[in-house]
Write a protein that holds these residues in place. Structure first.
Motif, PDB file in Angstrom:
ATOM      1  N   TYR A 159     -29.041   2.774  18.714  1.00  0.00           N
ATOM      2  CA  TYR A 159     -27.836   2.759  19.543  1.00  0.00           C
ATOM      3  C   TYR A 159     -27.966   3.723  20.719  1.00  0.00           C
ATOM      4  CZ  TYR A 159     -25.900   0.445  15.495  1.00  0.00           C
ATOM      5  OH  TYR A 159     -25.688  -0.424  14.464  1.00  0.00           O
ATOM      6  N   ALA A 160     -27.247   3.363  21.793  1.00  0.00           N
ATOM      7  CA  ALA A 160     -27.092   4.258  22.938  1.00  0.00           C
ATOM      8  C   ALA A 160     -25.598   4.439  23.153  1.00  0.00           C
ATOM      9  CB  ALA A 160     -27.744   3.665  24.178  1.00  0.00           C
ATOM     10  N   ILE A 161     -25.208   5.628  23.523  1.00  0.00           N
ATOM     11  CA  ILE A 161     -23.804   5.912  23.782  1.00  0.00           C
ATOM     12  C   ILE A 161     -23.661   6.317  25.244  1.00  0.00           C
ATOM     13  CG2 ILE A 161     -21.856   7.411  23.224  1.00  0.00           C
ATOM     14  CD1 ILE A 161     -22.916   7.494  20.345  1.00  0.00           C
ATOM     15  N   TYR A 207     -28.750   8.078  17.761  1.00  0.00           N
ATOM     16  CA  TYR A 207     -28.370   7.456  19.032  1.00  0.00           C
ATOM     17  C   TYR A 207     -28.905   8.300  20.173  1.00  0.00           C
ATOM     18  CZ  TYR A 207     -24.753  11.041  18.881  1.00  0.00           C
ATOM     19  OH  TYR A 207     -24.095  12.231  18.803  1.00  0.00           O
ATOM     20  N   MET A 208     -28.875   7.708  21.359  1.00  0.00           N
ATOM     21  CA  MET A 208     -29.227   8.462  22.559  1.00  0.00           C
ATOM     22  C   MET A 208     -28.024   8.444  23.494  1.00  0.00           C
ATOM     23  SD  MET A 208     -31.682   5.914  24.778  1.00  0.00           S
ATOM     24  CE  MET A 208     -32.702   5.344  23.459  1.00  0.00           C
ATOM     25  N   ILE A 209     -27.899   9.471  24.303  1.00  0.00           N
ATOM     26  CA  ILE A 209     -26.792   9.593  25.241  1.00  0.00           C
ATOM     27  C   ILE A 209     -27.258   9.075  26.611  1.00  0.00           C
ATOM     28  CG2 ILE A 209     -25.287  11.203  26.475  1.00  0.00           C
ATOM     29  CD1 ILE A 209     -24.488  11.097  23.619  1.00  0.00           C
ATOM     30  N   LEU A 210     -26.438   8.202  27.216  1.00  0.00           N
ATOM     31  CA  LEU A 210     -26.688   7.706  28.574  1.00  0.00           C
ATOM     32  C   LEU A 210     -25.496   8.064  29.451  1.00  0.00           C
ATOM     33  CD1 LEU A 210     -27.876   4.052  27.824  1.00  0.00           C
ATOM     34  CD2 LEU A 210     -29.312   6.025  28.293  1.00  0.00           C
ATOM     35  N   THR A 211     -25.769   8.347  30.702  1.00  0.00           N
ATOM     36  CA  THR A 211     -24.676   8.572  31.638  1.00  0.00           C
ATOM     37  C   THR A 211     -24.143   7.223  32.110  1.00  0.00           C
ATOM     38  OG1 THR A 211     -26.092   8.595  33.575  1.00  0.00           O
ATOM     39  CG2 THR A 211     -25.735  10.715  32.462  1.00  0.00           C
ATOM     40  N   VAL A 212     -22.962   7.235  32.696  1.00  0.00           N
ATOM     41  CA  VAL A 212     -22.377   6.011  33.234  1.00  0.00           C
ATOM     42  C   VAL A 212     -23.275   5.447  34.329  1.00  0.00           C
ATOM     43  CG1 VAL A 212     -20.389   5.076  34.489  1.00  0.00           C
ATOM     44  CG2 VAL A 212     -20.033   6.681  32.606  1.00  0.00           C
TER      45      VAL A 212
END
Length: 184
Positions: free
Chosen positions: A38-40, A63-68
């Motif tokens: 998952y990516a958030i 999960y990994m964090i993504l910017t908008v």
């Protein structure tokens, strides 16, 4: 000026709150088999996100964090890929004229046989008798080398109409070559 609306495909996201979006990477990228499923997408830092929503998202670990901004680039890239795929389907020839002709042997190569002016003349006469002005279109496309766009401009029709008429005529052209002994 119209304001551009942001498009986010529903299949790519699951909205729980305005603060974040969860993306199932396997659904986004068929064949994805990495350790991080998952990516958030969030504007929060990883620490802030964990502090605010850590318990809520336990089932989505790791999960990994993504910017908008990163997510926006992913969505736009996917849309561009889809547009290119549709352009390829609609405007590029998927079968070459040469592929449609099966050779019996090297001596039956159309280039060798067409060296005979008589055979070429017979082929061109038969092509000109095809309905709907398709014979001259095939001649312009494959003998002279005009593009479908150029032929369309000459005849006052769309390149798609030219391409479709030539595509429909290929079996008839093949039959002409068969009848004249050029191909099997």
């Amino acid at each position: 000026m119209k304001e551009e609306k942001e498009f986010i495909p529903v299949a790519l996201r699951k909205d729980f709150r305005k603060e974040y979006t969860i993306i199932d990477l396997a659904a986004e990228y068929p064949g994805y088999r990495d350790d991080i499923p998952y990516a958030i997408v969030t504007e929060l830092s990883e620490e802030e996100f964990e502090a605010n929503f850590g318990k809520e998202i336990n089932e989505y670990r790791p999960y990994m964090i993504l910017t908008v901004e990163m997510f926006d680039v992913m969505v736009r890239s996917g849309l561009n890929d889809e547009r290119e795929r549709l352009r390829d389907i609609l405007f590029n020839e998927y079968i070459g004229f040469e592929t449609a002709i099966l050779l019996i042997d090297e001596l039956s190569n159309p280039a060798r046989i067409c060296e005979s002016l008589f055979t070429m003349e017979c082929i061109f006469k038969r092509m000109n008798k095809l309905p709907g002005n398709v014979g001259p279109r095939v001649y312009k496309k494959y003998v002279i080398g005009y593009s479908a766009k150029e032929i369309g401009e000459q005849e006052g029709i769309t390149k798609r109409a030219v391409w479709k008429s030539i595509e429909r005529a290929l079996p008839d052209i093949h039959d002409i070559f068969v009848e004249l002994g050029v191909v099997a």
